[in-house]
Each structure stands twice: as structure tokens, then as C-alpha cells.
Design an enzyme around this catalytic site. Sequence first.
Site, mmCIF file in Angstrom:
data_model
loop_
_atom_site.group_PDB
_atom_site.id
_atom_site.type_symbol
_atom_site.label_atom_id
_atom_site.label_comp_id
_atom_site.label_asym_id
_atom_site.label_seq_id
_atom_site.Cartn_x
_atom_site.Cartn_y
_atom_site.Cartn_z
ATOM 1 N N GLY A 119 76.442 12.599 -0.346
ATOM 2 C CA GLY A 119 75.783 12.395 0.940
ATOM 3 C C GLY A 119 74.274 12.411 0.811
ATOM 4 N N ASN A 139 62.867 17.400 21.933
ATOM 5 C CA ASN A 139 63.174 18.841 21.954
ATOM 6 C C ASN A 139 62.272 19.603 22.931
ATOM 7 O OD1 ASN A 139 64.891 18.126 19.941
ATOM 8 N ND2 ASN A 139 63.766 19.118 18.279
ATOM 9 N N ALA A 172 68.834 12.011 4.217
ATOM 10 C CA ALA A 172 67.452 12.487 4.153
ATOM 11 C C ALA A 172 67.338 13.725 3.248
ATOM 12 C CB ALA A 172 66.957 12.788 5.563
ATOM 13 N N LYS A 203 70.738 29.896 12.882
ATOM 14 C CA LYS A 203 70.370 28.474 12.929
ATOM 15 C C LYS A 203 71.344 27.718 13.821
ATOM 16 C CE LYS A 203 69.021 24.558 9.978
ATOM 17 N NZ LYS A 203 69.064 23.586 10.971
HETATM 18 O O1 PAF Z 1 69.232 19.157 14.272
HETATM 19 C C1 PAF Z 1 68.012 19.085 14.546
HETATM 20 O O2 PAF Z 1 67.499 18.118 15.106
HETATM 21 C C2 PAF Z 1 67.125 20.242 14.095
HETATM 22 O O3 PAF Z 1 67.924 21.159 13.392
HETATM 23 C C3 PAF Z 1 66.335 20.926 15.203
HETATM 24 C C4 PAF Z 1 65.962 22.313 14.792
HETATM 25 C C5 PAF Z 1 67.074 20.976 16.520
HETATM 26 C C6 PAF Z 1 65.008 20.233 15.371
HETATM 27 O O4 PAF Z 1 65.099 18.909 15.801
#
Ligand code: PAF
Length: 311
Positions: A14, A206, A17, A188
Site C-alpha cells: 500500500g 477541519n 502517501a 488518535k
Molecule cells: O485523517 C485525517 O485527515 C487526519 O488524521 C486528521 C488528523 C483528521 C487531520 O486531517
Amino acid sequence: MIADPTLSHWHILGAGAIGGLWALRLHSIGCRVTLVERAPLSPERHLQLTDNSHTSCHDFPVVAANAAILPLSPLLITTKASDTLAALTPLLPRLNAGDTVLLLQNGMGIDDWLRQQRPDLQILTAITTDGVFRPTRDHLVMAGHGETLIGGDTAVEQEAALQIARQWQKTGEAVQAVADIQRRRWQKLAINCAINPLTTRYRCCNGALLDMPEALFAMQSICAEVAVVMRLEGHPASTASLFDAACAVARQTGTNTSSMLADVQAKRPTEIDFMNGHIVTMARKHGIDTPANARITAEVRALHPHPAGSN
Ligand code: PAF
């Protein structure tokens, strides 16, 4: 750079990025790197990384997941969680007992599945805050250098995590082996659960979540349920600490399109089942309901058809 035979030969499943980034970083310290793909388009891939004004590139060999390529260990898995079962299943018979598999991906659940399928593997997990995007399939652009944390659940796995972290530190990047990787993965996960699906609901970057009272209310409800599930799983957490952390990340990554919104916009499957869907599944195991997570999971799942029989 000529590959150093004393360094590990990494296989990367995979190379998007993050996988492509680590392919180039590991190559830069003399590791051999082979990319593993379900259906390779060519026997080599020319990956290029732009980091500020510096560009690095390399042609990596590519092998098909169902071809006889042994040994595969150490195997770095950087597929999206939603693609991992299909990508990894053909590789399972090719892994030997004791082989090292390192999962570096968003979301949770794949490591549990892999442990059930192959309890004889050494399974490590990692999280990263590196920011990298791909304007084209093979061109990576560094958005921000973050930190990569690696860990395992047993003493033997933790030792393996330490060895890998020491090797990866040679790239000059911030890499650490940590003893509490599961707690950090849950933290996370909480942040992803609070940000990603809401950017999809409100079709916003975000940071814009922080300007919408209804989005903040939803973030808080999601965090409250995640905190309960985390505590039931043995990890200390409070609604306030998870909500504050999610708001801080939403602020820091304010102009970013979340990975989930990017998937929805590109009409790709999302990782919802491995984020909020995972919370719902884990909560059910403990006999509780998590309505805010269940609702947003159903909402995001409705945006993309999921294979029959999946969660
Ligand atoms: O998945 C994502 O996009 C990232 O982990 C986060 C922290 C939400 C930032 O865009």
C-alpha cells in the site's frame, strides 16, 4: 544509493502517501525496499518526493501480492484500513511464523483481525503525524514533518519495535518506540472519530468545525462515548481531554481536507468502519450503546455502498 545488505529488506503493502514516503526514506538509509501491490501496473514504480525545494526519487521494484515472493518480513502495511483485508488476504499464506508485520494506518480493528488470522506473526502497530499529499499517484509532497511512534503488545514485540525505531531514526526523522502504543492509538482514533466524519457531514475543512456550534456539540457527544469505551478497554480518558485534543488538531490542521472527506469527494470507500464504526463494535462488546457514533457511522456509510456482510 547502493542497498546495504545488512539492513532490513522492507516490503511495503500500500505505497500511497505514507507508504511511499517511508519507501523513499528507508531507501535513503540503504535499505532494500520492494513494493507489494494487488495488481501492479508495471514491474517498477518511480516515486518522487518534494520536500520544500528538495526533491528525491527512486525506481522501486513492484511485486504482485499473489506472486511467490519470500521472505516478506519485515512487512510494512500502509494501505487504508478499508482496503487492507482485500490487500492482505492473498499475502497471509506467504508469511512465515514469527514474521514481522508493522501496521501504520488510520483507524483500528485490522490488527485484531490479523491477530485472529495469524497469531503466530509478530504484529506491531504505529501512528504518525507526518503530513504528506499526492498530487499524482507517484508524486509525494511533504506538508509537514511529524512524529512516528511504534510499539507492540508483548515484550518481544516491544523489542522489535525498538530495533525498527532505531533503524528508522537513521533517516533523521522523529521516530520513537513507545511502551503504550495502544493508548496512543486510541487517542488518535478519538481525534479521527471527532473530526473526520463531521467534515463529511458539513462538507468543510477541519478548522471550520470549530466555528459551528452544532458541529462542536456533535464532536463532544462523540468524544464522550469514545471516552467511555476507552475506559472500558483499560485506557484512562475523559470527555474533556479527548474533546480538547480534537479541537487542537482541528485548529492545527484548520485548512486541511480530512482524509474521510477526501475519500467521499473522490467516491472512494471511507474508513468509517475502522473509526466510529469500531467504537460502536467495541461498545457493543461491553454491552453499551454509543448512539452518536452509531448515527454518524450510518450517515457516512450511506454515502458509499459497502460490501454485503461487512459491519
Ligand atoms: O485523517 C485525517 O485527515 C487526519 O488524521 C486528521 C488528523 C483528521 C487531520 O486531517
